[in-house]
Write a protein that holds these residues in place. Structure first.
Motif, PDB file in Angstrom:
ATOM      1  N   THR A 176       0.762  -1.291   0.062  1.00 17.21           N
ATOM      2  CA  THR A 176       0.109   0.076   0.146  1.00 17.21           C
ATOM      3  C   THR A 176       0.762   1.139   0.074  1.00 17.21           C
ATOM      4  O   THR A 176       0.281   2.422  -0.300  1.00 17.21           O
ATOM      5  CB  THR A 176      -1.014  -0.110   1.242  1.00 17.21           C
ATOM      6  OG1 THR A 176      -0.320  -0.336   2.181  1.00 17.21           O
ATOM      7  CG2 THR A 176      -2.278  -0.676   1.044  1.00 17.21           C
ATOM      8  N   SER A 177       2.071   1.171   0.333  1.00 22.33           N
ATOM      9  CA  SER A 177       2.893   2.488   0.499  1.00 22.33           C
ATOM     10  C   SER A 177       4.007   2.715  -0.543  1.00 22.33           C
ATOM     11  O   SER A 177       4.174   3.743  -0.743  1.00 22.33           O
ATOM     12  CB  SER A 177       3.448   2.804   1.850  1.00 22.33           C
ATOM     13  OG  SER A 177       4.400   1.399   2.087  1.00 22.33           O
ATOM     14  N   VAL A 178       4.179   1.603  -1.374  1.00 24.97           N
ATOM     15  CA  VAL A 178       5.193   1.867  -2.361  1.00 24.97           C
ATOM     16  C   VAL A 178       4.479   2.003  -3.704  1.00 24.97           C
ATOM     17  O   VAL A 178       3.598   1.147  -4.183  1.00 24.97           O
ATOM     18  CB  VAL A 178       6.175   0.669  -2.518  1.00 24.97           C
ATOM     19  CG1 VAL A 178       7.039   0.909  -3.791  1.00 24.97           C
ATOM     20  CG2 VAL A 178       6.802   0.328  -1.323  1.00 24.97           C
ATOM     21  N   PRO A 179       4.394   3.104  -4.460  1.00 25.24           N
ATOM     22  CA  PRO A 179       3.775   3.172  -5.755  1.00 25.24           C
ATOM     23  C   PRO A 179       3.995   2.378  -6.869  1.00 25.24           C
ATOM     24  O   PRO A 179       5.166   1.919  -6.800  1.00 25.24           O
ATOM     25  CB  PRO A 179       3.937   4.627  -6.165  1.00 25.24           C
ATOM     26  CG  PRO A 179       4.529   5.504  -4.946  1.00 25.24           C
ATOM     27  CD  PRO A 179       5.211   4.244  -4.029  1.00 25.24           C
TER      28      PRO A 179
ATOM     29  N   THR B 283      -5.430   3.388 -13.531  1.00 25.39           N
ATOM     30  CA  THR B 283      -4.485   4.477 -13.433  1.00 25.39           C
ATOM     31  C   THR B 283      -3.019   3.849 -13.358  1.00 25.39           C
ATOM     32  O   THR B 283      -2.080   4.317 -13.725  1.00 25.39           O
ATOM     33  CB  THR B 283      -4.653   5.578 -12.232  1.00 25.39           C
ATOM     34  OG1 THR B 283      -5.240   4.494 -11.110  1.00 25.39           O
ATOM     35  CG2 THR B 283      -5.788   6.449 -12.711  1.00 25.39           C
TER      36      THR B 283
ATOM     37  N   VAL C  97       1.229   4.271 -15.715  1.00 27.87           N
ATOM     38  CA  VAL C  97       2.554   4.568 -15.410  1.00 27.87           C
ATOM     39  C   VAL C  97       3.379   3.078 -15.631  1.00 27.87           C
ATOM     40  O   VAL C  97       4.673   3.196 -16.112  1.00 27.87           O
ATOM     41  CB  VAL C  97       2.940   4.728 -13.891  1.00 27.87           C
ATOM     42  CG1 VAL C  97       2.725   6.318 -13.782  1.00 27.87           C
ATOM     43  CG2 VAL C  97       1.924   4.399 -12.959  1.00 27.87           C
TER      44      VAL C  97
ATOM     45  N   PHE D  90       9.935   0.049 -11.348  1.00 31.98           N
ATOM     46  CA  PHE D  90      11.485   0.412 -11.397  1.00 31.98           C
ATOM     47  C   PHE D  90      12.262  -0.630 -10.871  1.00 31.98           C
ATOM     48  O   PHE D  90      13.231  -1.049 -11.314  1.00 31.98           O
ATOM     49  CB  PHE D  90      11.697   1.797 -10.943  1.00 31.98           C
ATOM     50  CG  PHE D  90      11.467   2.483 -12.174  1.00 31.98           C
ATOM     51  CD1 PHE D  90      11.844   2.642 -13.410  1.00 31.98           C
ATOM     52  CD2 PHE D  90      10.790   3.846 -11.523  1.00 31.98           C
ATOM     53  CE1 PHE D  90      11.436   3.687 -14.195  1.00 31.98           C
ATOM     54  CE2 PHE D  90      10.336   4.805 -12.791  1.00 31.98           C
ATOM     55  CZ  PHE D  90      10.666   4.745 -14.101  1.00 31.98           C
TER      56      PHE D  90
ATOM     57  N   MET E  58       6.262   7.605   2.353  1.00 24.67           N
ATOM     58  CA  MET E  58       4.594   7.033   2.301  1.00 24.67           C
ATOM     59  C   MET E  58       4.524   6.015   3.663  1.00 24.67           C
ATOM     60  O   MET E  58       3.516   5.700   4.042  1.00 24.67           O
ATOM     61  CB  MET E  58       4.376   6.674   0.813  1.00 24.67           C
ATOM     62  CG  MET E  58       4.146   7.837   0.035  1.00 24.67           C
ATOM     63  SD  MET E  58       3.694   7.325  -1.674  1.00 24.67           S
ATOM     64  CE  MET E  58       2.203   6.488  -1.499  1.00 24.67           C
TER      65      MET E  58
ATOM     66  N   PHE F  74       6.153  12.436 -12.609  1.00 26.09           N
ATOM     67  CA  PHE F  74       6.630  11.196 -13.239  1.00 26.09           C
ATOM     68  C   PHE F  74       6.265  11.359 -14.905  1.00 26.09           C
ATOM     69  O   PHE F  74       6.993  11.440 -15.635  1.00 26.09           O
ATOM     70  CB  PHE F  74       6.284  10.062 -12.585  1.00 26.09           C
ATOM     71  CG  PHE F  74       6.608   8.789 -13.203  1.00 26.09           C
ATOM     72  CD1 PHE F  74       7.963   8.341 -13.650  1.00 26.09           C
ATOM     73  CD2 PHE F  74       5.454   8.014 -13.876  1.00 26.09           C
ATOM     74  CE1 PHE F  74       8.358   7.387 -14.303  1.00 26.09           C
ATOM     75  CE2 PHE F  74       5.763   6.882 -14.700  1.00 26.09           C
ATOM     76  CZ  PHE F  74       7.357   6.651 -15.045  1.00 26.09           C
TER      77      PHE F  74
ATOM     78  N   PHE G  24       4.711   2.514  -9.983  1.00 21.95           N
ATOM     79  CA  PHE G  24       5.873   2.791 -10.827  1.00 21.95           C
ATOM     80  C   PHE G  24       6.993   2.552 -10.157  1.00 21.95           C
ATOM     81  O   PHE G  24       7.896   2.023 -10.839  1.00 21.95           O
ATOM     82  CB  PHE G  24       5.454   4.000 -11.554  1.00 21.95           C
ATOM     83  CG  PHE G  24       5.769   5.368 -10.755  1.00 21.95           C
ATOM     84  CD1 PHE G  24       6.678   5.836 -10.815  1.00 21.95           C
ATOM     85  CD2 PHE G  24       4.378   5.831  -9.881  1.00 21.95           C
ATOM     86  CE1 PHE G  24       6.631   7.142  -9.754  1.00 21.95           C
ATOM     87  CE2 PHE G  24       4.378   6.855  -9.332  1.00 21.95           C
ATOM     88  CZ  PHE G  24       5.699   7.600  -9.272  1.00 21.95           C
ATOM     89  N   ILE G  25       7.122   2.912  -9.016  1.00 20.98           N
ATOM     90  CA  ILE G  25       8.274   2.857  -8.061  1.00 20.98           C
ATOM     91  C   ILE G  25       8.446   1.132  -8.184  1.00 20.98           C
ATOM     92  O   ILE G  25       9.776   0.687  -8.245  1.00 20.98           O
ATOM     93  CB  ILE G  25       8.402   3.428  -6.916  1.00 20.98           C
ATOM     94  CG1 ILE G  25       8.583   4.937  -7.148  1.00 20.98           C
ATOM     95  CG2 ILE G  25       9.416   2.983  -5.808  1.00 20.98           C
ATOM     96  CD1 ILE G  25       8.267   5.790  -5.944  1.00 20.98           C
TER      97      ILE G  25
ATOM     98  N   GLN H 180       2.004   6.075   6.338  1.00 19.71           N
ATOM     99  CA  GLN H 180       1.079   4.906   6.615  1.00 19.71           C
ATOM    100  C   GLN H 180       1.023   4.242   7.855  1.00 19.71           C
ATOM    101  O   GLN H 180      -0.104   3.996   8.604  1.00 19.71           O
ATOM    102  CB  GLN H 180       1.286   3.774   5.400  1.00 19.71           C
ATOM    103  CG  GLN H 180       0.363   2.727   5.086  1.00 19.71           C
ATOM    104  CD  GLN H 180      -0.562   3.488   4.114  1.00 19.71           C
ATOM    105  OE1 GLN H 180      -1.842   3.475   4.441  1.00 19.71           O
ATOM    106  NE2 GLN H 180       0.078   3.991   2.837  1.00 19.71           N
TER     107      GLN H 180
ATOM    108  N   PHE I  22       1.976  10.843  -3.308  1.00 19.54           N
ATOM    109  CA  PHE I  22       1.864   9.945  -4.524  1.00 19.54           C
ATOM    110  C   PHE I  22       1.239  10.524  -5.701  1.00 19.54           C
ATOM    111  O   PHE I  22       1.970  10.299  -6.800  1.00 19.54           O
ATOM    112  CB  PHE I  22       0.833   8.604  -4.306  1.00 19.54           C
ATOM    113  CG  PHE I  22       0.617   8.019  -5.389  1.00 19.54           C
ATOM    114  CD1 PHE I  22       1.580   6.888  -6.056  1.00 19.54           C
ATOM    115  CD2 PHE I  22      -0.725   7.904  -5.990  1.00 19.54           C
ATOM    116  CE1 PHE I  22       1.400   6.345  -7.264  1.00 19.54           C
ATOM    117  CE2 PHE I  22      -0.791   7.208  -7.080  1.00 19.54           C
ATOM    118  CZ  PHE I  22      -0.052   6.333  -7.701  1.00 19.54           C
TER     119      PHE I  22
END
Lengths: 307, 313
Positions: A140-143, A244, A248, A149, B293, B252, A145-146, B297, B245
């Motif tokens: 839940t906390s790492v987007p 969405t 990305v 990568f 983030m 981005f 697109f990150i 959280q 985000f």
């Protein structure tokens, strides 16, 4: 009959919503400063010719009616930037990629999320439970697109286990599916764990246990069936986040899908493509939500079809 | 008689206790000092290791984003083409980018920007959400109906699509971005507050206040909002990583913050283009965004458990 009425009502509401969205996005796009045809090399006469060709010289309300008329025929217009290609063609070629990726991500998130959630609920306080909570908090906390990568660099560039980009074979799909699905997986695992814990001590589970049913049958037939309900309501927002997410993730992995086209159209001020794809995404989302609602009403008899 | 626990084993030696006689005046004295709701919540929060770790991580990033740019001695926007694309060194702790700008300074300056956007957008979203939600819940009737239809309509489509459409109209930059995030982000807060108001409406203290002639403004501000402050704070805490985000997402894809300004999202955008040659340039902002983030959280989870023990599972 009741179901039919419910579906009909929802379809009407959906059509109104899409109509509002089309109108809003059409006029918002018209408000964007600048023009897709701004170029220093362009001569004044050419610009006027292009404007006339795309009907941009007419008053805005007239453009709106033309657009709506075409839309009713299913025609979303011609791209301003990708010369001579209609928005419909772009959707036809690019959507299968996004749909494929999206379905893989949803399938991955559902199976792994449910599995982790169930195991965590049964092993409450033990190692698997902690592991699930860690996955949930990272997811839940790492987007996306990150995460994209990260797995791209680790598994494709450094370890060379998977190809880093494009979308042609199964090996190509693994990393983008993981990046896109992890966030969803986290949410599903968290919800499954909570709702499994809720039903674990309920009377019907105790009854099933007392009858001597196998653990597998209790989990699948009694607990999961009831624990699944709140997860189905999650599907709607999840499909939105997949859409969405593709914006990305498709960029990170160079997948020629719709999300990538959407971002390119936003960057390049390709007005018709922006509006057309927004409408397409909206229609897709509304349709999916409708399906989710119908499925929910069908499988849970406690929910009356009236709101 | 021996003191035993449930299993029948002795837990205390009865001889250790002595009868002190009746003390009626001491009968209803409390053992320790009383704890207010906030003290109690603070204690619960401090006991939550994950939440405390979150606070520490967040403090680190906040402090560094203000201290970091000063420490390096370089301006975040001064380019020096003679020193372009340098690796990690004693002069440039994170190296320099393709224009020779110090990446250390840019990362922490970018942190300022990302955290600022996150906090301001979350606060504004919260204020607008509370305002609209209170109106909808308290006035009810047709007003409520119209507001909730609008909320439903806006919620039917992905939030980021709205933000992207708005950002194209307002142009890129810090204030347009905060504006776009605020205009589209108040929905869930409004929904939450409306639901709370509807359920608090029939609480005895609200009925009492209104029967004593309290105006609706007074009832909302003095009675209802304090009673749902916990939920509001938790929701805002979760809105900050959401806004961070969104900033990263928009920058981005190239419609958010643009160079020479800097933000974590923009650094990810720039780093992506050099992923093979200089992977650390992508890695550093990615780690910063993820950890910030993550910490928010964890803090949000901790606050939720601390402020509303009933919700704890």
């Amino acid at each position: 009959m009741k179901l039919l009425k419910f579906i009909l009502k929802r379809v009407v509401v959906s059509v109104i919503m899409i109509f509002c969205l089309v109108t809003i996005s059409f006029f918002l796009v018209k408000l964007i400063p600048g023009s897709p045809f701004t170029s220093e090399k362009m001569q004044a006469g050419n610009k006027a010719a292009i404007y006339a060709y795309y009907g941009l010289d007419k008053p805005v309300y007239e453009q709106y009616f033309t657009y709506m008329k075409n839309l009713l025929h299913g025609d979303l217009g011609t791209s301003y930037k990708i010369r001579g290609v209609t928005v419909n063609e772009i959707i036809r070629t690019a959507f299968p990629y996004s749909l494929d990726l999206g379905m893989r991500a949803v399938a991955f998130a559902l199976t792994m999320g449910l599995l982790l959630g169930i195991v965590a609920a049964y092993q409450r306080g033990k190692a698997m439970d902690t592991f699930t909570m860690i996955v949930a908090i990272i997811g839940t906390s790492v987007p996306s697109f990150i995460m994209g990568f990260f797995v791209q660099y680790l598994f494709a560039v450094k370890l060379k286990w998977f190809p880093p980009a494009e979308y042609t074979s199964f090996a190509h799909t693994v990393l983008p599916t993981f990046a896109l699905g992890l966030g969803m997986l986290a949410t599903i695992a968290k919800y499954t764990r909570t709702s499994m814990l809720e039903v674990i001590s309920s009377d019907y589970v105790k009854t099933a246990d007392a009858k001597g049913l196998s653990k597998f049958r209790i989990i699948v037939g009694h607990q999961l069936r009831n624990a699944l309900m709140p997860i189905i309501t999650l599907l709607g927002p999840m499909i939105a986040s997949v859409i969405t997410g593709t914006f990305v993730v498709e960029n990170v992995f160079a997948i020629p899908g719709l999300g990538r086209h959407y971002v390119t159209s936003v960057q390049g001020l390709d007005y018709t493509l922006i509006t057309g794809l927004t409408i397409f995404f909206a229609a897709f989302l509304v349709l999916m939500n409708l399906l989710v609602d119908i499925v929910y009403a069908l499988i849970d008899p406690r929910i009356g079809l009236v709101e | 008689m021996e003191l035993m626990d449930l299993n029948g084993s002795a837990v205390a030696d009865p001889n250790a206790f002595a009868f002190v006689g009746e003390q009626p005046d001491q009968a209803d004295r409390l053992g320790g000092p009383g704890q207010t709701y906030l003290q109690d919540a603070m204690r619960r929060f401090r006991e939550n290791k994950a939440a405390v770790a979150g606070v520490i991580i967040l403090c680190f990033f906040v402090v560094m984003s203000f201290l970091g740019p000063v420490l390096s001695g370089y301006q975040y926007n001064t380019s020096n083409l003679l020193a372009a694309n340098q690796g990690v060194s004693a002069q440039h702790w994170f190296g320099t980018d393709d224009l020779g700008r110090d990446i250390w300074a840019r990362v922490w300056k970018g942190g300022q920007m990302s955290i600022l956007i996150g906090v301001v957008a979350a606060l504004l979203q919260g204020v607008i959400g509370v305002l609209i939600g209170s109106i909808a819940g308290f006035v009810g009737g047709r007003v409520d109906n119209i507001i909730m239809r609008i909320v439903e309509f806006l919620m039917a489509f992905p939030y980021l699509v709205w933000v992207m459409l708005l950002m194209m109209v307002t142009g890129s930059g810090v204030f347009p971005m905060i504006l776009a995030l605020t205009l589209t982000g108040w929905l869930s807060m409004a929904r939450l507050v409306r639901g709370q108001i509807l359920s608090l409406k029939h609480e005895d203290y609200v009925v009492a206040a209104s029967s004593m002639g309290g105006g609706s403004r007074r009832i909302i501000l003095k009675h209802m909002i304090p009673n749902m402050m916990g939920i509001i704070i938790v929701n805002m805490t979760f809105a900050i990583p959401g806004a961070i985000f969104s900033e990263a997402f928009l920058s981005f894809i190239g419609i958010g913050i643009s160079s020479p300004q800097t933000s974590w999202g923009l650094l990810v955008n720039m780093g992506m283009k050099q992923i093979y040659a200089y992977p650390t340039r992508l890695l550093i902002p990615c780690v910063c965004i993820s950890l910030t983030m993550l910490s928010l959280q964890l803090i949000g989870d901790g606050l939720r458990d601390a402020l509303d023990p009933k919700l704890r599972r």
